[in-house]
Design a protein around this motif. Structure first.
Motif, PDB file in Angstrom:
ATOM      1  N   ALA A 155       0.815  -1.218   0.000  1.00 43.48           N
ATOM      2  CA  ALA A 155       0.000   0.000   0.000  1.00 43.48           C
ATOM      3  C   ALA A 155       0.849   1.269   0.000  1.00 43.48           C
ATOM      4  O   ALA A 155       0.310   2.373  -0.068  1.00 43.48           O
ATOM      5  CB  ALA A 155      -0.936  -0.004   1.206  1.00 43.48           C
ATOM      6  N   LYS A 156       2.174   1.115   0.087  1.00 46.39           N
ATOM      7  CA  LYS A 156       3.105   2.244   0.090  1.00 46.39           C
ATOM      8  C   LYS A 156       2.793   3.229   1.214  1.00 46.39           C
ATOM      9  O   LYS A 156       2.778   4.447   1.029  1.00 46.39           O
ATOM     10  CB  LYS A 156       3.088   2.959  -1.265  1.00 46.39           C
ATOM     11  CG  LYS A 156       3.537   2.064  -2.415  1.00 46.39           C
ATOM     12  CD  LYS A 156       3.532   2.813  -3.738  1.00 46.39           C
ATOM     13  CE  LYS A 156       3.991   1.901  -4.887  1.00 46.39           C
ATOM     14  NZ  LYS A 156       3.981   2.599  -6.183  1.00 46.39           N
ATOM     15  N   ILE A 157       2.543   2.676   2.386  1.00 48.16           N
ATOM     16  CA  ILE A 157       2.244   3.500   3.557  1.00 48.16           C
ATOM     17  C   ILE A 157       3.556   3.921   4.204  1.00 48.16           C
ATOM     18  O   ILE A 157       4.351   3.079   4.630  1.00 48.16           O
ATOM     19  CB  ILE A 157       1.386   2.721   4.571  1.00 48.16           C
ATOM     20  CG1 ILE A 157       0.075   2.274   3.918  1.00 48.16           C
ATOM     21  CG2 ILE A 157       1.084   3.575   5.793  1.00 48.16           C
ATOM     22  CD1 ILE A 157      -0.760   1.353   4.801  1.00 48.16           C
ATOM     23  N   VAL A 229      -3.372   5.558   0.970  1.00 45.09           N
ATOM     24  CA  VAL A 229      -2.563   6.759   0.780  1.00 45.09           C
ATOM     25  C   VAL A 229      -2.818   7.347  -0.602  1.00 45.09           C
ATOM     26  O   VAL A 229      -3.253   6.658  -1.524  1.00 45.09           O
ATOM     27  CB  VAL A 229      -1.063   6.444   0.960  1.00 45.09           C
ATOM     28  CG1 VAL A 229      -0.785   5.905   2.344  1.00 45.09           C
ATOM     29  CG2 VAL A 229      -0.597   5.450  -0.098  1.00 45.09           C
ATOM     30  N   GLY A 230      -2.553   8.633  -0.731  1.00 43.78           N
ATOM     31  CA  GLY A 230      -2.767   9.308  -2.003  1.00 43.78           C
ATOM     32  C   GLY A 230      -2.748  10.810  -1.803  1.00 43.78           C
ATOM     33  O   GLY A 230      -2.422  11.319  -0.723  1.00 43.78           O
ATOM     34  N   ASP A 231      -3.118  11.526  -2.836  1.00 42.57           N
ATOM     35  CA  ASP A 231      -3.135  12.988  -2.786  1.00 42.57           C
ATOM     36  C   ASP A 231      -4.465  13.458  -2.196  1.00 42.57           C
ATOM     37  O   ASP A 231      -5.289  14.070  -2.873  1.00 42.57           O
ATOM     38  CB  ASP A 231      -2.936  13.550  -4.202  1.00 42.57           C
ATOM     39  CG  ASP A 231      -2.769  15.073  -4.192  1.00 42.57           C
ATOM     40  OD1 ASP A 231      -2.440  15.619  -3.117  1.00 42.57           O
ATOM     41  OD2 ASP A 231      -2.983  15.700  -5.245  1.00 42.57           O
ATOM     42  N   TRP A 232      -4.665  13.144  -0.921  1.00 36.04           N
ATOM     43  CA  TRP A 232      -5.918  13.482  -0.249  1.00 36.04           C
ATOM     44  C   TRP A 232      -5.756  14.830   0.455  1.00 36.04           C
ATOM     45  O   TRP A 232      -5.120  14.918   1.489  1.00 36.04           O
ATOM     46  CB  TRP A 232      -6.292  12.405   0.759  1.00 36.04           C
ATOM     47  CG  TRP A 232      -6.481  11.053   0.146  1.00 36.04           C
ATOM     48  CD1 TRP A 232      -5.610  10.007   0.164  1.00 36.04           C
ATOM     49  CD2 TRP A 232      -7.613  10.605  -0.599  1.00 36.04           C
ATOM     50  NE1 TRP A 232      -6.130   8.936  -0.506  1.00 36.04           N
ATOM     51  CE2 TRP A 232      -7.360   9.270  -0.989  1.00 36.04           C
ATOM     52  CE3 TRP A 232      -8.829  11.196  -0.974  1.00 36.04           C
ATOM     53  CZ2 TRP A 232      -8.269   8.523  -1.726  1.00 36.04           C
ATOM     54  CZ3 TRP A 232      -9.730  10.454  -1.711  1.00 36.04           C
ATOM     55  CH2 TRP A 232      -9.457   9.135  -2.075  1.00 36.04           C
ATOM     56  N   LYS A 233      -6.338  15.855  -0.125  1.00 30.78           N
ATOM     57  CA  LYS A 233      -6.227  17.195   0.462  1.00 30.78           C
ATOM     58  C   LYS A 233      -7.232  17.345   1.600  1.00 30.78           C
ATOM     59  O   LYS A 233      -8.215  16.628   1.682  1.00 30.78           O
ATOM     60  CB  LYS A 233      -6.486  18.253  -0.611  1.00 30.78           C
ATOM     61  CG  LYS A 233      -5.476  18.199  -1.759  1.00 30.78           C
ATOM     62  CD  LYS A 233      -5.778  19.268  -2.801  1.00 30.78           C
ATOM     63  CE  LYS A 233      -4.761  19.219  -3.932  1.00 30.78           C
ATOM     64  NZ  LYS A 233      -5.053  20.233  -4.972  1.00 30.78           N
ATOM     65  N   GLU A 234      -6.964  18.317   2.468  1.00 32.28           N
ATOM     66  CA  GLU A 234      -7.902  18.589   3.555  1.00 32.28           C
ATOM     67  C   GLU A 234      -9.212  19.098   2.976  1.00 32.28           C
ATOM     68  O   GLU A 234      -9.224  19.884   2.030  1.00 32.28           O
ATOM     69  CB  GLU A 234      -7.330  19.621   4.521  1.00 32.28           C
ATOM     70  CG  GLU A 234      -6.148  19.114   5.336  1.00 32.28           C
ATOM     71  CD  GLU A 234      -5.773  20.067   6.450  1.00 32.28           C
ATOM     72  OE1 GLU A 234      -6.701  20.721   6.985  1.00 32.28           O
ATOM     73  OE2 GLU A 234      -4.583  20.182   6.756  1.00 32.28           O
ATOM     74  N   LEU A 235     -10.320  18.640   3.559  1.00 28.89           N
ATOM     75  CA  LEU A 235     -11.632  19.087   3.103  1.00 28.89           C
ATOM     76  C   LEU A 235     -11.888  20.493   3.608  1.00 28.89           C
ATOM     77  O   LEU A 235     -11.601  20.821   4.762  1.00 28.89           O
ATOM     78  CB  LEU A 235     -12.730  18.145   3.613  1.00 28.89           C
ATOM     79  CG  LEU A 235     -12.713  16.722   3.040  1.00 28.89           C
ATOM     80  CD1 LEU A 235     -13.790  15.891   3.726  1.00 28.89           C
ATOM     81  CD2 LEU A 235     -12.939  16.744   1.541  1.00 28.89           C
ATOM     82  N   GLY A 236     -12.469  21.317   2.750  1.00 30.00           N
ATOM     83  CA  GLY A 236     -12.832  22.664   3.155  1.00 30.00           C
ATOM     84  C   GLY A 236     -14.157  22.669   3.877  1.00 30.00           C
ATOM     85  O   GLY A 236     -14.849  21.657   3.989  1.00 30.00           O
TER      86      GLY A 236
END
Length: 247
Positions: A155-157, A229-236
């Motif tokens: 999972a590349k954690i 994992v991934g490009d998970w940005k913070e939710l506004g």
């Protein structure tokens, strides 16, 4: 106050002198229905409950009350995910303080007595060589631990990686720890996550031992299979997930 009808549940934090926990409430409930459901959580009768809604962006609490509480829906108030509903009692005699389990007397059977009984779970496991009584238990344990480390690699954690906690897409955070946690009975590595929102269970510590730093309720430890994992940005503000099914 204008009523708001919606079928989407909202996760909130219920706070009282007897409990502090997460609950999911429906904005379509009336105030009377909400109070009836909170009685089992707080121990305070609906007739004595005084409800105050506290939001992160407001210093002043909002009273959840109305002349006709049987008709007024809680959706008419400024509900938001993980807002706090403080439940106080207008009648001191009805206030309930639940004693800690450690203060309740309990019978503890001596280990020698339990081990000598023939009709227990322990006796059954011994007879059928289950769990630690399986002669192959050490190999099984080693394989389980190796498989967990393999999951982490696949999972590349890595520490510092952005992630979500499946199956939700709103519980997002950053990997802060990867490794063993002796304080947790289960074997193998755990993943420590510093969440973006106060939707966790700790402050990065377990049983007094610190594994990473974060504010209370911003930390959580999970198995690798829960981490993506991934490009998970913070939710506004205002962003949410209709499929949220964890509280």
């Amino acid at each position: 106050m204008t009523n708001l009808v919606t079928t989407r549940d909202v996760p909130v934090l219920v706070v009282s002198s007897a409990a502090s926990c997460e609950r999911r409430i429906s904005p379509s409930w009336t105030i009377s229905q909400l109070k009836a459901k909170l009685e089992s959580v707080t121990g305070i009768p609906p007739s004595a409950q005084v409800l105050t809604l506290r939001l992160p962006d407001r210093q002043q609490g909002i009273s959840i009350s109305a002349k006709d509480e049987d008709q007024t829906q809680v959706g008419g108030f400024s509900l938001s995910s993980y807002a706090e509903i403080h439940v106080a009692s207008s009648d001191p005699a009805s206030s309930t303080t639940i004693p800690p389990p450690s203060s309740v007397p309990k019978y503890e059977m001596p280990v020698e007595t339990y081990s000598s009984l023939s009709d227990t779970v322990l006796a059954y496991k011994k007879a059928h060589q289950i769990g630690r009584f399986d002669p192959h238990a050490p190999e099984i344990k080693e394989k389980k631990v190796a498989d967990l480390w393999k999951e982490i690699d696949i999972a590349k954690i890595t520490v510092g990686a952005r992630c979500i906690l499946s199956p939700s897409t709103t519980r997002r955070g950053t990997v802060a720890y990867i490794g063993l946690i002796p304080e947790i009975p289960s074997i193998g590595p755990w993943i420590g996550i510093k969440l973006d929102e106060p939707a966790g269970k700790n402050d990065g510590s377990v049983a007094g031992k610190r594994y990473f730093d974060c504010e209370p309720q911003y930390g959580v430890f999970v198995r690798p299979k829960r981490v993506e994992v991934g490009d998970w940005k913070e939710l506004g503000l205002g962003e949410d997930d209709a499929d949220l099914d964890e509280i």
